[in-house]
Enzyme design. Structure first.
Site, short mmCIF file in Angstrom:
data_model
loop_
_atom_site.label_atom_id
_atom_site.label_comp_id
_atom_site.label_asym_id
_atom_site.label_seq_id
_atom_site.Cartn_x
_atom_site.Cartn_y
_atom_site.Cartn_z
N HIS A 137 -5.41 -5.48 6.93
CA HIS A 137 -4.00 -5.05 6.92
C HIS A 137 -3.50 -4.91 8.36
CE1 HIS A 137 -0.30 -3.44 5.39
NE2 HIS A 137 -0.48 -2.25 5.92
N MET A 186 1.42 -9.73 -2.38
CA MET A 186 1.24 -8.64 -3.34
C MET A 186 2.57 -7.95 -3.70
SD MET A 186 -2.08 -6.92 -1.52
CE MET A 186 -3.41 -7.94 -0.87
N SER A 187 3.69 -8.63 -3.46
CA SER A 187 4.99 -8.00 -3.77
C SER A 187 5.96 -9.06 -4.26
CB SER A 187 5.52 -7.28 -2.52
OG SER A 187 5.75 -8.21 -1.48
N HIS A 239 4.92 -1.07 -4.10
CA HIS A 239 3.98 -2.08 -4.58
C HIS A 239 3.26 -1.56 -5.82
CE1 HIS A 239 4.34 -2.57 -0.19
NE2 HIS A 239 4.23 -3.86 -0.42
N HIS A 282 5.00 0.65 6.16
CA HIS A 282 6.20 0.67 5.33
C HIS A 282 6.86 2.03 5.45
CE1 HIS A 282 5.97 -3.01 2.84
NE2 HIS A 282 4.69 -2.95 3.18
N SER A 328 6.24 -5.79 5.13
CA SER A 328 5.30 -5.16 6.07
C SER A 328 5.64 -5.47 7.51
CB SER A 328 3.87 -5.67 5.82
OG SER A 328 3.41 -5.26 4.59
N ASN A 377 -1.26 -14.65 8.03
CA ASN A 377 -2.66 -15.14 8.15
C ASN A 377 -2.85 -16.35 7.25
OD1 ASN A 377 -2.47 -12.69 6.12
ND2 ASN A 377 -4.08 -14.03 5.35
N ALA A 393 5.29 -10.18 4.08
CA ALA A 393 4.16 -10.83 4.76
C ALA A 393 3.29 -11.50 3.69
CB ALA A 393 3.35 -9.78 5.51
N TYR A 430 0.20 -2.08 -6.36
CA TYR A 430 -1.14 -1.63 -5.96
C TYR A 430 -1.16 -0.18 -5.46
CZ TYR A 430 0.19 -2.81 -1.11
OH TYR A 430 0.82 -2.89 0.11
N GLU A 431 0.01 0.37 -5.16
CA GLU A 431 0.04 1.78 -4.73
C GLU A 431 -0.22 2.72 -5.91
OE1 GLU A 431 3.37 2.78 -1.82
OE2 GLU A 431 3.93 0.78 -2.47
#
Ligand code: HPA
Length: 274
Positions: A248, A212-213, A84, A62, A31, A236, A114, A86-87
Site C-alpha cells: 500500500h 478494490m473500489s 471500501h 484516505h 488513494s 503498479n 489507484a 474491504y474496510e
C-alpha cells in the site's frame, strides 16, 4: 430507519450547511489523490464524521471530507476519501454517499482510483479511462436495499461509463501528454493484493487494470442515472508482472507522484463538463 431516511437526514444536514448548494459535478478522489482538487471559491468542508448516517474512512491515505466549492463557475462536490468494501462496511452502505450526492442535485460523477495494471504498456504513472468494468467482488451494492427513489432494481449496465465523458478525458490526457488508453476495470474485494495466478486469470477474462473500489459506486450511480466517468491511475504493475512485492505504501508513493498530473486533468475536466 430505512436507508432512504438515513440519506434524507444526511442531505438535510448538508443542505443546511451549504445553503442548498447544488453541484454540477461530483468527484471522488482515490488513494493519495486527495490534494489534487483545484482551489475553490466559496469552499465549504464538512468532515464525514459530522454528517449523520455517513460512513467514516478508515484507510491510510484516505482523508474523510465532503468539500463543496466553485471552480471557474462550475459548482463541484468532492468526496475526499471513499469507502471500501474491504474496510468492513456493508456493501449496501457504500451506496449511501453516492445517493446523497445525487439527492444534493449532481448529475455527473467522476471516479478516480489507484489500480494495478495488467498491461505492460500501461506502466505506473499512466492512466486507464474506464470504458467498462467487470464486477468480481462477489457481491453487489444494490442487493436487498431497494427503494423506488434509487432507480430501477434491474438496471441496464450496457453503457456504465459515459462515452462523451470518456472522449473528453482522452482529449485532456493527450493535451497533457499523459500515457493512457480506454479499457476495462476489474473489481476485486481486496484487501490483500492478488496472486500472480489470479492476475493471469483476470487478464484472460478481459481485465486491463485491477482495483478494490469504483465498481460499487458506478453501479449505484448508474441506478440513479448519473453520468459516470472513471479514471484509473496506475500505481503498479499487477502481481507477478514486475518481480517485486506489492504494498500500500508503494501505491501511495506512486500516487503522490501522479497527483500533479491528476490535478491538471481535473481542472480541464471540470471546465469541460459544464
Ligand atoms: N491490485 C488491486 N488494487 C490495487 C492495486 C493492485 O495491484 N494497486 C492499487 N490498487
Amino acid at each position: 430507519m430505512s436507508q432512504l431516511q438515513t440519506i434524507q437526514k444526511a442531505v438535510n444536514y448538508i443542505n443546511k450547511k451549504t445553503k442548498n448548494f447544488k453541484p454540477d459535478l461530483a468527484i471522488i478522489t482515490g488513494s493519495g489523490l486527495a490534494n489534487a482538487i483545484p482551489p475553490l471559491e466559496k469552499k465549504i468542508t464538512i468532515p464525514y464524521v459530522d454528517i449523520p448516517g455517513f460512513l467514516h474512512s478508515t484507510v491510510q491515505g484516505h482523508t474523510g471530507n465532503l468539500i463543496f466549492g466553485i471552480y471557474k463557475g462550475v459548482k463541484i462536490a468532492v468526496m475526499q476519501g471513499r469507502f471500501h468494501y474491504y474496510e468492513g462496511h456493508s456493501i449496501k452502505d457504500i451506496s449511501i454517499a453516492i445517493r446523497v450526492l445525487k439527492f444534493l442535485g449532481t448529475e455527473t460523477l467522476l471516479l478516480s482510483a489507484a489500480v494495478g495494471s495488467l498491461d505492460k504498456n500501461l506502466p505506473p504513472g499512466s492512466m486507464l479511462i474506464l470504458k467498462d468494468h467487470i464486477n468480481f467482488m462477489g457481491t453487489n451494492p444494490l442487493i436487498g436495499n431497494w427503494d423506488p427513489a434509487f432507480g430501477p432494481m434491474f438496471k441496464d449496465m450496457t453503457c456504465a461509463y459515459d462515452e462523451k465523458l470518456q472522449n473528453i478525458l482522452v482529449k485532456i490526457a493527450k493535451k497533457h501528454k499523459i500515457k493512457h488508453k480506454k479499457g476495462v476495470y476489474f473489481a476485486v474485494s481486496g484487501p490483500c493484493f492478488e496472486t500472480p495466478a489470479e492476475i493471469r486469470a483476470y487478464r484472460k477474462l478481459g481485465a486491463d487494470v485491477v482495483g478494490m473500489s469504483v465498481v460499487p459506486e458506478t453501479i449505484v450511480a448508474r441506478q440513479l442515472d448519473l453520468k459516470v466517468a472513471g479514471i484509473a491511475l496506475v500505481s503498479n504493475l499487477a502481481s507477478g508482472m514486475s518481480g517485486v512485492a506489492l504494498s500500500h505504501k508503494e501505491t501511495l508513493d506512486v500516487m503522490k507522484q501522479s497527483e500533479d498530473k491528476f490535478a491538471k486533468l481535473l481542472k480541464d475536466f471540470i471546465v469541460a463538463v459544464k
